[in-house]
Design a protein around this motif. Structure first.
Motif, mmCIF file in Angstrom:
data_model
loop_
_atom_site.group_PDB
_atom_site.id
_atom_site.type_symbol
_atom_site.label_atom_id
_atom_site.label_comp_id
_atom_site.label_asym_id
_atom_site.label_seq_id
_atom_site.Cartn_x
_atom_site.Cartn_y
_atom_site.Cartn_z
ATOM 1 N N LEU C 18 0.831 -1.201 0.000
ATOM 2 C CA LEU C 18 0.000 0.000 0.000
ATOM 3 C C LEU C 18 0.868 1.254 0.000
ATOM 4 O O LEU C 18 0.586 2.225 -0.709
ATOM 5 C CB LEU C 18 -0.921 0.002 1.227
ATOM 6 C CG LEU C 18 -2.073 -1.010 1.176
ATOM 7 C CD1 LEU C 18 -2.861 -1.008 2.473
ATOM 8 C CD2 LEU C 18 -2.996 -0.712 -0.004
ATOM 9 N N MET C 19 1.943 1.202 0.807
ATOM 10 C CA MET C 19 2.823 2.376 0.858
ATOM 11 C C MET C 19 3.488 2.627 -0.485
ATOM 12 O O MET C 19 3.602 3.770 -0.941
ATOM 13 C CB MET C 19 3.904 2.166 1.907
ATOM 14 C CG MET C 19 3.415 2.522 3.292
ATOM 15 S SD MET C 19 4.646 2.101 4.497
ATOM 16 C CE MET C 19 6.070 2.786 3.742
ATOM 17 N N ALA C 20 3.926 1.539 -1.117
ATOM 18 C CA ALA C 20 4.545 1.691 -2.427
ATOM 19 C C ALA C 20 3.552 2.295 -3.406
ATOM 20 O O ALA C 20 3.886 3.160 -4.213
ATOM 21 C CB ALA C 20 5.046 0.337 -2.933
ATOM 22 N N GLY C 21 2.296 1.817 -3.299
ATOM 23 C CA GLY C 21 1.258 2.371 -4.153
ATOM 24 C C GLY C 21 1.126 3.869 -3.951
ATOM 25 O O GLY C 21 1.041 4.649 -4.903
ATOM 26 N N LEU C 22 1.158 4.261 -2.692
ATOM 27 C CA LEU C 22 1.033 5.671 -2.353
ATOM 28 C C LEU C 22 2.186 6.484 -2.951
ATOM 29 O O LEU C 22 1.974 7.533 -3.555
ATOM 30 C CB LEU C 22 1.039 5.801 -0.823
ATOM 31 C CG LEU C 22 0.353 7.040 -0.276
ATOM 32 C CD1 LEU C 22 -1.135 6.957 -0.546
ATOM 33 C CD2 LEU C 22 0.618 7.153 1.222
ATOM 34 N N ILE C 23 3.396 5.966 -2.785
ATOM 35 C CA ILE C 23 4.562 6.678 -3.316
ATOM 36 C C ILE C 23 4.447 6.819 -4.831
ATOM 37 O O ILE C 23 4.709 7.877 -5.399
ATOM 38 C CB ILE C 23 5.862 5.941 -2.920
ATOM 39 C CG1 ILE C 23 6.058 6.035 -1.403
ATOM 40 C CG2 ILE C 23 7.058 6.529 -3.648
ATOM 41 C CD1 ILE C 23 7.169 5.170 -0.874
ATOM 42 N N GLY C 24 4.024 5.726 -5.486
ATOM 43 C CA GLY C 24 3.842 5.775 -6.935
ATOM 44 C C GLY C 24 2.858 6.858 -7.329
ATOM 45 O O GLY C 24 3.091 7.641 -8.261
ATOM 46 N N LEU C 25 1.754 6.935 -6.584
ATOM 47 C CA LEU C 25 0.733 7.928 -6.920
ATOM 48 C C LEU C 25 1.254 9.349 -6.672
ATOM 49 O O LEU C 25 0.955 10.266 -7.439
ATOM 50 C CB LEU C 25 -0.530 7.682 -6.096
ATOM 51 C CG LEU C 25 -1.282 6.392 -6.443
ATOM 52 C CD1 LEU C 25 -2.453 6.174 -5.503
ATOM 53 C CD2 LEU C 25 -1.765 6.411 -7.890
ATOM 54 N N VAL C 26 2.049 9.510 -5.632
ATOM 55 C CA VAL C 26 2.577 10.850 -5.339
ATOM 56 C C VAL C 26 3.522 11.291 -6.455
ATOM 57 O O VAL C 26 3.430 12.420 -6.957
ATOM 58 C CB VAL C 26 3.312 10.858 -3.976
ATOM 59 C CG1 VAL C 26 4.127 12.132 -3.818
ATOM 60 C CG2 VAL C 26 2.303 10.721 -2.842
#
Lengths: 394, 523, 354, 300
Positions: C18-26
């Motif tokens: 989930l965190m990686a997903g967040l970083i990708g989206l940022v």
């Protein structure tokens, strides 16, 4: 080149500034059009870009809003069409390319009140679907005739055609080009009294993206003495032209022969204006534009429209198109604005170097085609291409 | 050995302290968080050999690693010639003249000896001084009498020679302080003596040497001072002249291990393993033409002594199916098993307690229960028609864990990776012996265990012997071999050079055989 | 040790994904900002487009279907310690085999089953040389799968243009007859019973890996070959198993895509509806941590991004390619082990600084 | 076949060799040090984009190549940091780089002008050397030179010894005083720079344009070439040439009317891949890779 620097500067400024992203403007438009592209997408300088060019013109001339929808996969075609239709916002949804045929058939049935148009497909028969087909075979016959006569004129005995993935639309190009070559051979003999034995080199590269294959194929054809190479593989033309350019440079020359024949768009402006002799223009932009126009004017109706030499949907490039397409090239990043004059000058010189009778002969063939006296194979050649190859051999 | 002690200069408090550790502590992070070193004070002076003595796991290697800069420390201070220094990597250690010979070989097998030495060369990146280095090495070899050809690839050398390369490598850089972690484990007793001479020559040049060992006779052969380490704590430092073997043994091990384990006399009749003129794969060049032959009887413990790298691992691989046989035959319980698969050997009842227990004995990333079932998962009741029965596996694992006193938090949550070496060995012993298999191949079974665990293991082996298991005990620890074995064989370069009754064996005889029997003839 | 702890440990991969997903989206948002798009509007349309309605859910699941399968091909290999990037080619061959066998005149449901079976067998056969070359000649699977992908690519072109060609159309193979197609679950969407087949495959692989002795052996060989060999498990057999099972699933993915995904039910020239499904599967497997259940969620996420990415082109006009950039960043971020610990570490630093 | 045709095929092969070999020798450097970067394809793609932009913005082909090198170096740095200091999975990072590049290049082409395509003016392309029998790109010579240099550095210098030691046995290298992660990071950057140069060659030299799919799998072919060469840059030169030869040959003979009738073009197009597979399987067989390949180094 300057505009390029400006772009990069703008990019850097916006990267560091981080001011809030401006919302896209939603000014009232005369209408809204969706353009669903196939997986090749933009950037081929030919088919897909031409579709977009039509929409772009509609945007400026008719004031419609255009949304361009790329597809990741062929599985996306149907949902892309459905999604666009489901929004209810679009006055017209255009599918660019015959690969969208099945998806279009289903979407048009599912959304009977939505106007659709599709390029390169002529067999679906829906009341809310405008189907636009092209007579690429006829246009290819014209450039085929030109190619064989010009090749013979320069003492070459081969012309070539580099094709993309083996699909029926490309068979139409191949068939027409074969016919044209044989017609041109005969004409050359009749006019000059000299025997013209120009033969055909052809290959399906299996790709619309790997430029190296276009370049290698063209190099092979040039080594076998080809005087002209017809690009029927979209972006591979970049490789075709690169091969021709390098071939000429080795001889300390810049202008052809050998020449490339462009496809779909008018690609004459490429190669400094004197290495692309002519282009077989398939005016996808006309098709798209006229479909949009009919919606704006309220005259849209379903059915098949065939665009060919008679109605300007298919044409060999001429002087009148050059300026227009130089703009297209500048916009596409293929050339820069400062090259405009030299390209025009070079192009005029190139065309002028070809004897006038050859141009007349091409016009003659065009007239024969219009009159129906010349029967160009083939309307849909999925099952007949073998016979055509035997009838109009290499 | 005695005359070496004679020429040792008396340790003197006046000579310069080259390297000093003050209050060193070290804890490894992880589930089993505890200090492995607690407030160690330690120093080494110019011209002395200072031995770190302790059983496996006492923390000797950790101290050396910290002093060389290889490990970081949790607390404490390191001083070089009185100046505090920070050592963040071996690079820093080398810069301060501190070099270490690690217990495991730190060599690139694909490189030649000279190239291995050159790895540590502080030379410009685009230079290549191979020939110069080779010549310097020739000189060094002559100077210290460490016979090695610098132009040969390391992978073509014997283990003993590779050990010499390690020492050469370190000597080449002329360190002031040399840390040697169990440097004799790959050497014959005679080669070890040779090494001690080299060390003495180095101290004569004013270098300080830290020598790590758990072997009492070596400590007395080479040390000037000795520091005893137990469970991460220093148990005192003393000049070697002020102590004796009994005293040190008590300090080191707490309880002494028996010399020879008494066991009921049995008449050996039936063969469990017969190996006939065996040449395992990979030993074709080294092994004698006659190969290797021996028989192990039911109910017998056969100790196999020898310096590491003389074909032990190849022999084990041949009689467990791990790798192939070049020529000769292997017969297990009357059936010829030459070149059969590991599975066939397991089915036949050959248990194997491997030396490299983390790498081979278990699968670190799998759970405790899975590792306990590593060889039994495919048998009923642990699986039926290829479907695993988790309940049965759990029940079985619970039993093994409790019977062998392994300390594991959870059978299905704990990956074996986080277990200590001792606990892993308990699981392996349990897994391999619970069926009371007819044949047991045990390679270094007690290495790294504490004295209590060693005693338990030995008792387990004797109990299995009593029940008729045949045990092949491969160990470099002569004490263990001599304590447990009914007979002792010595392996040298792929052949058995001598066999003796366990009760009658003596260290000197075995040592001569371990060197191929040739040195005794020359002496 | 508290009883909660193992549970938290198990959730770790999820939190990290989930965190990686967040970083990708940022990072995606930063790129959008840089080019003057409004990232908030874009993400609203991205996520409402992918998961905002029944239809968008259906499309996301339809996109996820083949990815679940190709990701499992990669994941099984990773579990077995092998790097199988051959799903792409096996998928092509599977799809074509399904088309070919569907031409046999059989009653429903025999025709569908035969087509699926043929795809499975074809995928296995295309995978077999990888295993054999590795076992007999020591050819690394990365090489052989790359080469076989390209060979499959051109072989498929040949079959489409010369053998299975639709005589009336030519730009595609003959379409699978209606009775052999996988029916749609939700009319008007692309969601079809291929999803059910994919989920059955997930359950089967889950069971295989953790509840059977074959799975035990495959996992063991993936972790530690030496110990596996020692335990009497044939390593060669595991190589064969991994590639055959992987090939079967990839072949199935091809069949499901061509038999279930409307409207063409045929393989088109240039393979535009199959292209890249194998490679995207690798990314899905990585985000799903090579676990079948994780893969299902990762595939839905990936499929959703694709659907939402299409919608994103509509209203804020953000190009489709941005989605791939975001995916790439997510995967790169996921490569960092113990991402969560790193994050809490920086968070603590930040708090201290503030 | 006439002599001119043979020269033609030779030049095609040489030009096709350049990107494959450049990327392969870069990968050889980092694989020697124990890093396995499957993201070559992505670096090539980004290098092609950077090369085109750099050449056009600066008006110089050399600057374009430099831009490619810089971009590749940057991605190499990213890969290096992730796989050394952060101990990340090299495979995952590589796959991520590929995916990122695929999206990013297409996105940039869309945002900076025409989507999917950007041409490099002839004036800022690398000028070819006319040899009479054909045109030779100076990059062919650069590639041969670099292959020899990399071979020399890896096999005949102290630096090469260090790099190989770090790949073979990082613990031994560490103990010998080498900075394992720094060295690995350095090789990752060097490898990235070479792959970036290879990418820039595609756009600034070979094709004179950048498209979103310009690499067409050449990064993966380069990976195969590394295996083929057994980490020998000189053999990578040969490997790149052989692949280029068969690829060029396949396209070339597919234009010959006589051959077309016998073999469908699709089978000719398969040939380079089949032959590569056979060569790797047959002649080369097992290749010995560094023992530390693909494993992050952790001291304690």
């Amino acid at each position: 080149m300057r505009s390029f620097r400006v772009k990069i500067l703008a990019l850097l400024i916006s990267l560091f500034a981080f001011v809030g992203g401006p919302l896209m403007g939603t000014a009232a438009a005369a209408g809204k059009v969706a353009l669903v592209l196939d997986v090749g997408g933009r950037g081929d300088l030919s088919f897909n870009d031409m579709g977009f060019k039509g929409a772009d013109e509609a945007k400026t001339k008719l004031g419609v809003e255009v949304v361009e929808i790329q597809s990741n996969s062929a599985a996306d075609y149907l949902p892309n069409l459905q999604n666009a239709a489901r929004t209810g916002d679009f006055d017209l949804i255009v599918g660019v390319g015959f690969l969208l045929a099945d998806a279009m058939a289903e979407a048009a049935t599912e959304f009977p009140n939505q106007n659709f148009a599709i390029i390169d497909v002529t067999w679906l028969g829906k009341p809310n679907l405008m189907e636009i087909g092209y007579e690429e075979n006829k246009g290819s016959a014209l450039v085929g005739a030109l190619s064989s006569m010009v090749a013979a004129h320069y003492g070459k005995d081969k012309i070539g055609v580099v094709l993309g993935i083996e699909i029926p639309v490309l068979y139409k190009f191949e068939a027409g080009y074969r016919y044209g070559m044989h017609w041109g051979n005969a004409k050359y003999e009749k006019v000059t009294g000299k025997k013209a034995n120009v033969g055909l080199l052809w290959t399906y590269t299996g790709t619309f993206s790997d430029i190296a294959k276009g370049k290698a194929a063209t190099e092979a054809m040039l080594a076998q003495g080809a005087g002209l190479v017809y690009n029927v593989a979209g972006p591979l033309g970049i490789g075709d032209l690169e091969a021709i350019t390098e071939h000429l440079e080795a001889k300390g020359k810049s202008a052809g022969p050998p020449f490339m024949i462009g496809v779909d768009a008018n690609q004459d402006y490429l190669g400094d204006g004197h290495r692309v002799l002519a282009s077989m223009m398939k005016r996808v932009d006309f098709g798209v534009y006229s479909a949009i126009e009919s919606v704006v004017n309220g005259t849209f109706k379903g059915g098949v429209t065939i665009l060919g030499p008679n109605n300007g949907g298919i044409a060999m490039s001429g002087k009148q198109d050059l300026a227009d397409f130089i703009d297209f090239g500048i916009k596409g990043g293929a050339i820069s604005a400062s090259d405009r004059d030299s390209i025009t000058k070079n192009w005029t010189a190139m065309r002028g170097a070809i004897p006038g009778w050859i141009w007349d002969a091409v016009d003659e063939l065009k007239a024969e085609i219009s009159a129906g006296t010349a029967e160009i194979p083939c309307g849909w050649c999925a099952d007949t291409i073998g016979e055509i190859r035997d009838k109009y051999p290499d | 050995m005695t005359d070496q002690m004679g020429i040792s200069p008396p340790p003197t408090a006046r000579s310069e302290i080259l390297l000093e550790a003050r209050g060193i502590s070290k804890g490894f992070p992880g589930v089993w968080e505890h200090l492995i070193l607690e407030h160690i004070d330690f120093d080494v002076r110019a011209g002395e050999v200072h031995t770190l003595l302790g059983e496996n796991g006492a923390g000797k290697t950790v101290i050396a690693n910290i002093l060389s800069g290889y490990y970081g420390k949790t607390d404490g201070e390191i001083l070089v010639k009185g100046q505090p220094v920070t050592l963040e990597s071996p690079r820093d250690g080398l810069a301060h003249g501190i070099a270490m010979v690690h217990q495991e070989l730190m060599l690139v097998p694909a490189f030649t000896v000279a190239e291995n030495v050159m790895v540590g060369l502080n030379a410009p990146g685009l230079s290549f001084r191979k020939q110069a280095v080779e010549q310097q090495l020739d000189d060094l070899v002559a100077h210290y009498g460490l016979q090695v050809d610098p132009r040969v690839r390391v992978e073509d050398l014997s283990a003993g020679e590779q050990q010499r390369v390690e020492i050469l490598k370190v000597l080449f850089h002329q360190p002031e302080v040399l840390l040697l972690d169990e440097p004799t484990s790959l050497l014959t007793p005679q080669e070890a003596d040779q090494l001690f001479k080299v060390l003495r020559a180095m101290t004569d040049e004013g270098k300080g040497i830290v020598f790590i060992s758990h072997k009492m006779h070596e400590v007395f052969a080479v040390s000037d001072r000795v520091t005893v380490l137990k469970l991460g704590k220093a148990r005192g430092t003393m000049p070697i002249s002020q102590t004796n073997e009994d005293d040190l043994t008590r300090k080191t091990f707490g309880e002494t291990v028996p010399d020879y384990m008494e066991r009921p006399a049995v008449e050996f009749t039936e063969n469990a393993i017969e190996v006939d003129r065996l040449i395992p794969k990979g030993l074709e060049k080294k092994a004698p033409a006659s190969g290797l032959s021996f028989a192990l009887h039911k109910g017998e413990i056969l100790g196999l002594a020898g310096v590491a790298g003389n074909g032990q691992s190849e022999l084990i691989a041949s009689i467990t199916g791990l790798s192939g046989v070049s020529s000769g035959t292997v017969t297990i319980l009357g059936e010829e098993m030459t070149n059969r698969t590991p599975r066939a050997f397991i089915e036949k009842g050959v248990a194997h307690i491997p030396e490299r227990r983390r790498e081979m004995g278990i699968i670190e990333q799998m759970f405790v229960a899975e590792n306990v079932a590593l060889k039994d998962y495919r048998k009923t009741p642990f699986s039926r028609h290829t479907i695993l029965n988790r309940e049965e596996i759990t029940r079985h694992a619970e039993e093994i864990v409790s019977r062998f006193n392994a300390l594991v938090p959870d059978l299905w949550e704990t990956e074996c990776r986080i277990l200590s070496g001792g606990n892993i060995q308990r699981l392996i012993l349990g897994r391999e012996t619970w069926r009371e298999p007819p044949v047991i191949i045990a390679s270094h079974p007690t290495e790294g265990l504490d004295a209590k665990a060693i005693r338990h293991t030995w008792e387990l082996f004797l109990a299995l012997r009593a029940k008729g298991s045949a045990i092949l005990l491969i160990s470099e620890d002569l004490d263990e071999v001599m304590s447990l074995s009914d007979r002792i064989g010595v392996i040298f370069e792929g052949g058995i050079v001598g066999v003796v009754e366990g009760e009658n064996a003596n260290r000197e005889q075995l040592g001569h055989w371990m060197a191929g029997g040739k040195i005794s003839a020359a002496a | 040790m508290s009883t909660l702890k193992p549970w938290i440990k198990r959730l770790n991969p999820l939190v990290e994904s989930l965190m990686a997903g967040l970083i990708g989206l940022v990072i995606g948002a930063l790129i959008m900002l840089a080019f003057g798009y409004n990232p908030i509007a874009a993400y609203i349309s991205l996520f409402s487009g992918s998961f905002g309605s029944v239809y968008s859910w259906a499309e996301s699941l339809a996109n996820a279907t083949p990815l679940i399968l190709t990701a499992m091909t990669f994941a099984i290999a990773m579990r077995g310690g092998l790097f199988n990037i051959g799903a792409e080619g096996q998928l092509y061959i599977g799809a074509l085999a399904a088309v070919a066998v569907s031409l046999i005149d059989l009653p429903f449901p025999l025709n569908a089953v035969a087509a699926l079976g043929a795809a499975i067998v074809a995928g296995m056969l295309w995978s077999l040389p990888v295993a054999l070359l590795k076992l007999t000649r020591g050819v690394h699977e990365v090489i052989s799968t790359i080469m076989l992908n390209w060979i499959a690519h051109f072989f498929a072109f040949y079959l489409i243009a010369n053998v299975l060609t639709d005589p009336k159309r030519g730009e595609k193979t003959i379409s699978i007859i209606e009775s052999a197609r996988l029916a749609r679950i939700l009319p008007g969407t692309s969601l079809n019973y291929g999803l059910v087949i994919a989920l059955i495959a997930v359950a089967a692989i889950l069971f295989l890996l953790w509840r059977t002795s074959a799975g035990f052996e495959m996992r063991a060989s993936g972790y530690n070959q030496e110990a596996t060999h020692y335990a009497g498990i044939s390593l060669r057999k595991q190589v064969l198993r991994v590639f055959l099972i992987g090939g079967a699933i990839a072949g199935l993915a091809g069949a499901v895509q061509v038999m279930g995904r409307p409207p063409t039910y045929a393989v088109m020239s240039g393979l535009p509806q199959l292209m890249n499904l194998g490679f995207d599967g690798i990314g899905v497997a990585m985000i799903g941590r090579n676990h079948p259940v994780g893969i299902v969620f990762a595939a839905i996420f990936f499929g959703g991004l694709m659907v939402g990415g299409r919608i994103m082109q509509f209203s804020p006009g953000v190009p489709l390619e941005l989605v791939r950039v975001v995916e790439g960043v997510i995967i790169i971020t996921l490569a960092i082990p113990e991402l969560r610990r790193l994050f809490t570490f920086f968070l603590a630093k930040f708090k201290r600084g503030a | 076949m006439e002599l001119a045709h043979i020269w033609g095929i030779l030049f095609i092969s040489l030009h096709a060799m350049v990107p494959i070999t450049l990327a392969a020798i870069g990968e050889t450097i980092e694989e020697s040090a124990g890093l396995f970067n499957i993201g070559l394809e992505g670096i090539l793609l980004l290098g092609a984009l950077a090369g085109a932009i750099g050449a056009e913005a600066s008006g110089s082909a050399t600057m374009g190549l430099m831009a490619g090198i810089a971009t590749g170096g940057l991605i190499g740095l990213l890969f290096g940091v992730l796989s050394t200091t952060l101990r990340g999975s090299q495979l995952i990072t590589g796959v991520g780089i590929n995916m990122f590049a695929l999206g990013f290049v297409a996105l940039m082409l869309t945002l900076l002008g025409a989507p999917g395509f950007h041409s490099v003016p002839r004036a800022v392309q690398v000028p070819l050397i006319p040899l009479g029998i054909g045109n030779l790109s100076p990059m062919v010579l650069v590639t041969v030179f670099l292959a020899v240099v990399v071979w020399w550095v890896l096999r005949r210098t102290q630096l090469g010894l260090w790099i190989r030691a770090v790949g073979e046995n990082p613990a031994a290298a560490d103990v010998a005083g080498l900075r394992v992660n720094t060295l690995r990071l350095g090789t990752a950057i060097a490898a990235g720079m070479l792959a970036g140069l290879a990418g820039a060659y595609l756009s600034v030299d070979w094709f004179g344009a950048v498209t979103k799919e310009i690499t067409a799998g050449r990064g993966f072919i380069a990976l195969a070439t590394v295996v083929f060469s057994g980490l020998n840059p000189l053999l990578a030169l040969l490997g790149g040439f052989i692949f280029g030869l068969f690829e060029g040959l396949a396209t070339w003979i597919s234009t010959y009317p006589a051959i077309k009738k016998i073999i469908p073009w699709q089978f000719v197009a398969m040939a380079p891949y089949i032959i590569t597979l056979l060569v790797v399987a047959g002649a080369i067989g097992r290749v010995r890779f560094p023992k530390g390949l693909g494993v992050p180094y952790l001291r304690e």
